[in-house]
Design a protein around this motif. Structure first.
Motif, PDB file in Angstrom:
ATOM      1  N   GLU A  24       0.725  -1.233   0.026  1.00  0.00           N
ATOM      2  CA  GLU A  24       0.041   0.056  -0.022  1.00  0.00           C
ATOM      3  C   GLU A  24       0.745   1.316   0.042  1.00  0.00           C
ATOM      4  O   GLU A  24       2.101   1.209   0.315  1.00  0.00           O
ATOM      5  CB  GLU A  24      -0.819   0.115   1.343  1.00  0.00           C
ATOM      6  N   LEU A  25       0.203   2.347  -0.446  1.00  0.00           N
ATOM      7  CA  LEU A  25       1.061   3.680  -0.280  1.00  0.00           C
ATOM      8  C   LEU A  25      -0.037   4.523   0.290  1.00  0.00           C
ATOM      9  O   LEU A  25      -1.238   4.593   0.223  1.00  0.00           O
ATOM     10  CB  LEU A  25       0.926   4.181  -1.843  1.00  0.00           C
ATOM     11  N   THR A  26       0.438   5.338   0.987  1.00  0.00           N
ATOM     12  CA  THR A  26      -0.355   6.321   1.875  1.00  0.00           C
ATOM     13  C   THR A  26       0.253   7.684   1.972  1.00  0.00           C
ATOM     14  O   THR A  26       1.382   7.915   2.370  1.00  0.00           O
ATOM     15  CB  THR A  26      -0.437   5.748   3.552  1.00  0.00           C
ATOM     16  N   GLU A  27      -0.586   8.790   1.750  1.00  0.00           N
ATOM     17  CA  GLU A  27       0.131   9.999   1.781  1.00  0.00           C
ATOM     18  C   GLU A  27      -0.142  10.606   3.171  1.00  0.00           C
ATOM     19  O   GLU A  27      -1.038  10.416   3.840  1.00  0.00           O
ATOM     20  CB  GLU A  27      -0.842  10.769   0.963  1.00  0.00           C
ATOM     21  N   LEU A  28       1.095  11.081   3.560  1.00  0.00           N
ATOM     22  CA  LEU A  28       1.079  11.664   4.861  1.00  0.00           C
ATOM     23  C   LEU A  28       1.653  13.145   4.924  1.00  0.00           C
ATOM     24  O   LEU A  28       1.384  13.575   3.584  1.00  0.00           O
ATOM     25  CB  LEU A  28       2.469  10.825   5.628  1.00  0.00           C
ATOM     26  N   GLU A  29       1.445  14.032   5.988  1.00  0.00           N
ATOM     27  CA  GLU A  29       1.902  15.370   5.613  1.00  0.00           C
ATOM     28  C   GLU A  29       3.307  15.543   5.249  1.00  0.00           C
ATOM     29  O   GLU A  29       4.405  15.164   5.791  1.00  0.00           O
ATOM     30  CB  GLU A  29       1.834  15.898   7.105  1.00  0.00           C
ATOM     31  N   GLY A  30       3.630  15.821   4.122  1.00  0.00           N
ATOM     32  CA  GLY A  30       4.936  16.193   3.431  1.00  0.00           C
ATOM     33  C   GLY A  30       5.498  14.945   3.097  1.00  0.00           C
ATOM     34  O   GLY A  30       6.753  15.028   2.650  1.00  0.00           O
ATOM     35  N   ARG A  31       5.035  13.774   3.100  1.00  0.00           N
ATOM     36  CA  ARG A  31       5.975  12.462   3.061  1.00  0.00           C
ATOM     37  C   ARG A  31       4.544  11.399   2.220  1.00  0.00           C
ATOM     38  O   ARG A  31       3.491  11.549   2.352  1.00  0.00           O
ATOM     39  CB  ARG A  31       6.357  11.936   4.064  1.00  0.00           C
ATOM     40  N   VAL A  32       5.397  10.310   1.788  1.00  0.00           N
ATOM     41  CA  VAL A  32       4.562   9.422   1.303  1.00  0.00           C
ATOM     42  C   VAL A  32       4.956   7.858   2.243  1.00  0.00           C
ATOM     43  O   VAL A  32       6.213   7.676   2.040  1.00  0.00           O
ATOM     44  CB  VAL A  32       4.577   9.041  -0.185  1.00  0.00           C
ATOM     45  N   ARG A  33       4.115   7.204   2.558  1.00  0.00           N
ATOM     46  CA  ARG A  33       4.498   5.806   3.449  1.00  0.00           C
ATOM     47  C   ARG A  33       4.277   4.643   2.244  1.00  0.00           C
ATOM     48  O   ARG A  33       3.173   4.678   1.773  1.00  0.00           O
ATOM     49  CB  ARG A  33       3.646   5.814   4.606  1.00  0.00           C
ATOM     50  N   ILE A  34       5.181   3.774   2.180  1.00  0.00           N
ATOM     51  CA  ILE A  34       5.125   2.821   1.473  1.00  0.00           C
ATOM     52  C   ILE A  34       5.204   1.231   2.249  1.00  0.00           C
ATOM     53  O   ILE A  34       6.151   1.483   3.164  1.00  0.00           O
ATOM     54  CB  ILE A  34       6.284   2.516   0.244  1.00  0.00           C
ATOM     55  N   SER A  35       4.163   0.490   2.069  1.00  0.00           N
ATOM     56  CA  SER A  35       4.291  -0.722   3.218  1.00  0.00           C
ATOM     57  C   SER A  35       3.940  -1.809   2.601  1.00  0.00           C
ATOM     58  O   SER A  35       3.211  -1.886   1.477  1.00  0.00           O
ATOM     59  CB  SER A  35       3.164  -0.220   4.425  1.00  0.00           C
ATOM     60  N   TRP A  36       4.556  -2.958   3.013  1.00  0.00           N
ATOM     61  CA  TRP A  36       4.232  -4.054   2.093  1.00  0.00           C
ATOM     62  C   TRP A  36       4.707  -5.311   3.135  1.00  0.00           C
ATOM     63  O   TRP A  36       5.387  -5.225   4.193  1.00  0.00           O
ATOM     64  CB  TRP A  36       5.048  -4.158   0.887  1.00  0.00           C
ATOM     65  N   ASP A  81       8.922   7.899   2.253  1.00  0.00           N
ATOM     66  CA  ASP A  81       9.687   8.757   0.985  1.00  0.00           C
ATOM     67  C   ASP A  81       9.518  10.176   1.726  1.00  0.00           C
ATOM     68  O   ASP A  81       8.385  10.743   1.864  1.00  0.00           O
ATOM     69  CB  ASP A  81       8.918   8.689  -0.425  1.00  0.00           C
ATOM     70  N   VAL A  82      10.610  10.698   2.313  1.00  0.00           N
ATOM     71  CA  VAL A  82      10.462  11.924   2.930  1.00  0.00           C
ATOM     72  C   VAL A  82      10.830  13.294   1.973  1.00  0.00           C
ATOM     73  O   VAL A  82      10.297  14.317   2.521  1.00  0.00           O
ATOM     74  CB  VAL A  82      11.694  12.065   4.099  1.00  0.00           C
ATOM     75  N   ALA A  83      11.031  12.965   0.770  1.00  0.00           N
ATOM     76  CA  ALA A  83      10.903  14.237  -0.054  1.00  0.00           C
ATOM     77  C   ALA A  83      10.454  13.834  -1.357  1.00  0.00           C
ATOM     78  O   ALA A  83      11.084  14.035  -2.471  1.00  0.00           O
ATOM     79  CB  ALA A  83      12.379  14.383  -0.321  1.00  0.00           C
ATOM     80  N   PRO A  84       9.214  13.425  -1.391  1.00  0.00           N
ATOM     81  CA  PRO A  84       8.401  13.218  -2.662  1.00  0.00           C
ATOM     82  C   PRO A  84       8.047  14.729  -3.470  1.00  0.00           C
ATOM     83  O   PRO A  84       8.079  15.767  -2.842  1.00  0.00           O
ATOM     84  CB  PRO A  84       7.068  12.857  -2.223  1.00  0.00           C
ATOM     85  N   PRO A  85       8.343  14.577  -4.690  1.00  0.00           N
ATOM     86  CA  PRO A  85       8.193  15.894  -5.491  1.00  0.00           C
ATOM     87  C   PRO A  85       6.759  16.354  -5.273  1.00  0.00           C
ATOM     88  O   PRO A  85       5.889  15.634  -5.381  1.00  0.00           O
ATOM     89  CB  PRO A  85       8.503  15.486  -7.085  1.00  0.00           C
ATOM     90  N   GLU A  86       6.616  17.543  -5.118  1.00  0.00           N
ATOM     91  CA  GLU A  86       5.265  18.270  -4.794  1.00  0.00           C
ATOM     92  C   GLU A  86       4.422  18.323  -6.030  1.00  0.00           C
ATOM     93  O   GLU A  86       4.965  18.262  -7.039  1.00  0.00           O
ATOM     94  CB  GLU A  86       5.606  19.896  -4.398  1.00  0.00           C
ATOM     95  N   LEU A  87       3.082  18.435  -5.695  1.00  0.00           N
ATOM     96  CA  LEU A  87       1.936  18.384  -7.052  1.00  0.00           C
ATOM     97  C   LEU A  87       2.563  17.458  -7.854  1.00  0.00           C
ATOM     98  O   LEU A  87       2.301  17.815  -8.867  1.00  0.00           O
ATOM     99  CB  LEU A  87       1.875  19.542  -7.515  1.00  0.00           C
ATOM    100  N   SER A  88       2.823  16.033  -7.694  1.00  0.00           N
ATOM    101  CA  SER A  88       2.944  15.285  -8.588  1.00  0.00           C
ATOM    102  C   SER A  88       2.313  13.940  -8.561  1.00  0.00           C
ATOM    103  O   SER A  88       1.653  13.454  -7.610  1.00  0.00           O
ATOM    104  CB  SER A  88       4.379  14.859  -8.717  1.00  0.00           C
ATOM    105  N   GLU A  89       1.956  13.093  -9.723  1.00  0.00           N
ATOM    106  CA  GLU A  89       1.650  11.984  -9.644  1.00  0.00           C
ATOM    107  C   GLU A  89       2.930  11.117  -9.548  1.00  0.00           C
ATOM    108  O   GLU A  89       3.847  11.181 -10.234  1.00  0.00           O
ATOM    109  CB  GLU A  89       0.922  11.346 -11.147  1.00  0.00           C
ATOM    110  N   LEU A  90       2.956  10.127  -8.439  1.00  0.00           N
ATOM    111  CA  LEU A  90       4.162   9.510  -8.020  1.00  0.00           C
ATOM    112  C   LEU A  90       3.703   7.849  -8.189  1.00  0.00           C
ATOM    113  O   LEU A  90       2.812   7.518  -7.922  1.00  0.00           O
ATOM    114  CB  LEU A  90       4.609   9.566  -6.761  1.00  0.00           C
TER     115      LEU A  90
END
Length: 133
Positions: A24-36, A81-90
């Motif tokens: 799963e991918l989860t959007e956090l405040e300023g980050r993205v969490r990837i879990s598996w 991911d502590v530095a995902p590009p802003e306003l992007s489809e990742l």
């Protein structure tokens, strides 16, 4: 906001890697969490979480070295991911050592984290939207 695997003709029902569960991918405040989770009875040597802006060219954002998984029980992993590009489809995928890749999953990261305003899309070739924090 999680968006299913929609890359190169894959659909949300694409077959997941047989070693993985609960990817799963989860959007956090300023980050993205990837879990598996690596299912019990499966192991690999090293893992990489890779990110892409276009679903084609990937670069590693997290590396876990050594033996992963367990011969007897499921083992869960997560990274941020502590530095995902802003306003992007990742786009993200997990590389399980020499055992191949997970499916590609995408997430819309609609946050501004480094400034108080941002034009989107950037670079702009026509109309743009000014987003203010």
């Amino acid at each position: 906001m999680i968006i299913g695997a929609q890359w190169a003709g894959l659909s949300a029902s694409a077959q997941e890697h047989p070693f993985l569960a609960g990817y799963e991918l989860t959007e956090l405040e300023g980050r993205v969490r990837i879990s598996w989770t690596i299912v019990g009875g499966s192991t690999c040597n090293g893992q990489d979480v890779e990110r892409s802006l276009n679903g084609i060219s990937f670069a590693s954002v997290y590396t876990l070295e050594g033996i992963c998984g367990s011969v007897s029980e499921p083992v869960s992993y997560a990274c941020v991911d502590v530095a995902p590009p802003e306003l992007s489809e990742l786009y993200y995928r997990v590389k399980l050592g020499l055992d191949g890749y997970s499916s590609v999953k995408s997430i819309a990261f609609d946050q501004i984290t480094t400034s108080d305003q941002r034009f989107y899309p950037s670079p702009t070739t026509g109309a743009a939207t000014l987003v203010l924090r």
